[in-house]
Design a protein around this motif. Structure first.
Motif, PDB file in Angstrom:
ATOM      1  N   GLY A 273      19.532  69.949  50.987  1.00 50.29           N
ATOM      2  CA  GLY A 273      20.065  69.919  49.628  1.00 50.29           C
ATOM      3  C   GLY A 273      21.527  70.288  49.577  1.00 50.29           C
ATOM      4  N   GLY A 274      21.929  71.232  50.436  1.00 53.88           N
ATOM      5  CA  GLY A 274      23.331  71.633  50.456  1.00 53.88           C
ATOM      6  C   GLY A 274      24.249  70.610  51.076  1.00 53.88           C
ATOM      7  N   MET A 275      23.761  69.944  52.119  1.00 54.37           N
ATOM      8  CA  MET A 275      24.590  68.961  52.825  1.00 54.37           C
ATOM      9  C   MET A 275      24.774  67.673  52.039  1.00 54.37           C
ATOM     10  SD  MET A 275      22.995  69.459  56.681  1.00 54.37           S
ATOM     11  CE  MET A 275      23.764  67.987  57.381  1.00 54.37           C
ATOM     12  N   PHE A 276      23.752  67.281  51.287  1.00 59.39           N
ATOM     13  CA  PHE A 276      23.783  65.952  50.666  1.00 59.39           C
ATOM     14  C   PHE A 276      23.545  65.969  49.161  1.00 59.39           C
ATOM     15  CE2 PHE A 276      22.470  65.390  55.090  1.00 59.39           C
ATOM     16  CZ  PHE A 276      23.438  64.494  55.530  1.00 59.39           C
ATOM     17  N   GLN A 277      23.508  67.150  48.555  1.00 53.63           N
ATOM     18  CA  GLN A 277      23.225  67.238  47.115  1.00 53.63           C
ATOM     19  C   GLN A 277      21.940  66.498  46.778  1.00 53.63           C
ATOM     20  OE1 GLN A 277      25.474  69.163  45.087  1.00 53.63           O
ATOM     21  NE2 GLN A 277      26.074  69.628  47.183  1.00 53.63           N
ATOM     22  N   ALA A 278      20.964  66.610  47.669  1.00 49.38           N
ATOM     23  CA  ALA A 278      19.697  65.905  47.488  1.00 49.38           C
ATOM     24  C   ALA A 278      18.755  66.732  46.636  1.00 49.38           C
ATOM     25  CB  ALA A 278      19.057  65.627  48.849  1.00 49.38           C
ATOM     26  N   PRO A 279      17.960  66.102  45.755  1.00 48.23           N
ATOM     27  CA  PRO A 279      17.029  66.850  44.899  1.00 48.23           C
ATOM     28  C   PRO A 279      15.935  67.512  45.719  1.00 48.23           C
ATOM     29  CG  PRO A 279      16.705  64.474  44.655  1.00 48.23           C
ATOM     30  CD  PRO A 279      17.942  64.656  45.474  1.00 48.23           C
ATOM     31  N   HIS A 280      15.691  68.780  45.432  1.00 46.49           N
ATOM     32  CA  HIS A 280      14.804  69.602  46.252  1.00 46.49           C
ATOM     33  C   HIS A 280      13.394  69.028  46.364  1.00 46.49           C
ATOM     34  CE1 HIS A 280      12.972  73.220  47.951  1.00 46.49           C
ATOM     35  NE2 HIS A 280      12.046  73.113  47.019  1.00 46.49           N
ATOM     36  N   GLY A 281      12.789  68.692  45.247  1.00 44.63           N
ATOM     37  CA  GLY A 281      11.420  68.219  45.271  1.00 44.63           C
ATOM     38  C   GLY A 281      11.266  66.947  46.077  1.00 44.63           C
ATOM     39  N   ALA A 282      12.219  66.030  45.942  1.00 43.00           N
ATOM     40  CA  ALA A 282      12.147  64.769  46.673  1.00 43.00           C
ATOM     41  C   ALA A 282      12.283  64.998  48.173  1.00 43.00           C
ATOM     42  CB  ALA A 282      13.243  63.824  46.178  1.00 43.00           C
ATOM     43  N   VAL A 283      13.112  65.950  48.566  1.00 39.31           N
ATOM     44  CA  VAL A 283      13.283  66.279  49.983  1.00 39.31           C
ATOM     45  C   VAL A 283      11.983  66.846  50.552  1.00 39.31           C
ATOM     46  CG1 VAL A 283      14.489  67.797  51.594  1.00 39.31           C
ATOM     47  CG2 VAL A 283      15.772  66.584  49.833  1.00 39.31           C
TER      48      VAL A 283
END
Length: 389
Positions: A273-283
């Motif tokens: 999430g920190g590296m790619f601003q990816a949504p937590h739940g989806a990850v």
């Protein structure tokens, strides 16, 4: 000291659950004793209008603070400064996990002073909080993180490109109010990603190195409810029964993770999430099947007597509804569910094969990784990340 069973269980002072209970929120807030209330909301603050009107009728003044996206150090600083300047002595967070985490961080920092980095794990100074947070009511509008009953707040650092937690029992909300009716109208992809996040927060504590009988009971019930309702909620009908099941599964997942820890799924989710601003739940949704499969194989190869090993079979029985299910059936069930719900891989959020080694290095030191049932090798961690692309 003997080597017998020992564990701790901590949660919000009160948990209120049930359809329609949002109507009770103004009186619940007034009972905390505050007179000026910060309301932390998401990108659609109109959802907080009835709450704000109810507080106004009771003579409590309000300050609105919006959270758009997942919370960062900068946002926590801004929210804390706003709360202090307005003299807020109570706080309500109404929204998804990002809103609840932001609210918990603001409530803690407003009461303790200092900068988030003074207290943050991994990249901060890790100092303990010494004062209870500003009294807070946490009201989730998604069924995923269980943040309403956890003792941490996850904040992103743009400079370090990682997420890390403020963590303390003093951060637990005073009241968690869970109203399944607030889930009405949730888009299918959000139900899917948040629901799989909640499921991972039931499975990981159940096989965790810190599992205990109290969280085991909650995890079992949560897995049953998630298994019978998540697919139907996304693909068929998100009716009252499904909303209740998923809201409870999320609540139980929060109770479990706060008291028994997590594992590799969340160990990867924080740096991802920190590296790619990816949504937590989806990850978490993308990682779950591979993390389970690699953990199962690693325990069979290196720790054949590990107490978590037979729990994989129990997870399979709970998810499939078949008492005779084998451990591998749990992995197959998760893979089929993710395929049915069109869960994208991590490549969707920017991860490439070239970035996997850097992700693995960050995941190794994530706080969630410490509760994984056994330490995974770099090769095994690389396999989880690569197979989740």
């Amino acid at each position: 000291m003997s080597g017998g069973l020992a564990f701790e269980f901590a949660t919000a002072t009160r948990v209120l659950f049930g359809a329609g209970r949002l109507a009770e929120a103004p009186e619940v807030v007034r009972a905390l004793g505050g007179r000026r209330v910060m309301i932390v909301t998401g990108s659609t603050p109109v959802r907080a209008a009835p709450l704000r009107e109810g507080l106004d009728r009771l003579g409590l003044s309000t300050v609105l603070f919006r959270v758009e996206g997942e919370p960062t150090l900068e946002l926590a600083r801004e929210g804390t400064a706003t709360a202090i300047a307005a003299g807020c002595d109570a706080l309500v967070a109404l929204g998804g996990g990002s809103v609840l985490d932001a609210g918990k961080a603001i409530a803690a920092l407003a009461a303790n002073g200092g900068d988030p980095l003074d207290y943050l794990e991994v990249i901060g100074r890790g100092r303990p909080l010494t004062h209870p947070s500003v009294p807070m009511v946490a009201i989730p509008t998604t069924a995923g993180t269980g943040s309403e009953v956890t003792r941490n707040a996850v904040l992103g650092s743009k400079e370090e490109k990682v997420k890390a937690s403020l963590r303390s029992p003093l951060m637990l909300p005073r009241v968690a109010l869970v109203d399944p009716d607030l889930l009405k109208g949730t888009p299918g992809p959000v139900i899917a990603s948040s629901g799989l996040d909640a499921l991972s927060q039931l499975i990981e504590p159940f096989i965790s190195a810190r599992a205990n009988p109290l969280t085991d009971t909650l995890a079992r019930e949560g897995m049953r409810r998630s298994a019978r309702s998540l697919r139907r909620a996304v693909l068929e009908d998100f009716d009252a029964a499904a909303r209740e099941d998923l809201a409870l599964a999320s609540l139980f997942g929060g109770l479990c993770l706060a008291n028994s820890g997590l594992g590799a799924v969340h160990g990867f989710a924080a740096p991802m999430g920190g590296m790619f601003q990816a949504p937590h739940g989806a990850v978490c949704a993308a990682l779950l099947a591979a993390a389970l499969e690699v953990n199962l194989r690693a325990m069979r190869a290196r720790a054949a007597q590990h107490p978590a090993l037979p729990r994989f079979q129990e997870v399979a029985a709970l998810l499939t509804g078949r008492p005779e299910a084998k451990a591998e059936d749990a992995i197959t069930w998760v893979k089929e569910l993710c395929q049915a719900l069109s869960v994208p891989g991590l490549r969707r959020y920017g991860l490439t094969e070239a970035e996997v080694p850097r992700l693995v290095e960050k995941a190794k030191v994530a706080s969630s990784m410490k509760a994984n049932p056994l330490a995974l090798t770099d090769e095994e961690l690389t396999e989880i990340a690569t197979r989740s692309l």
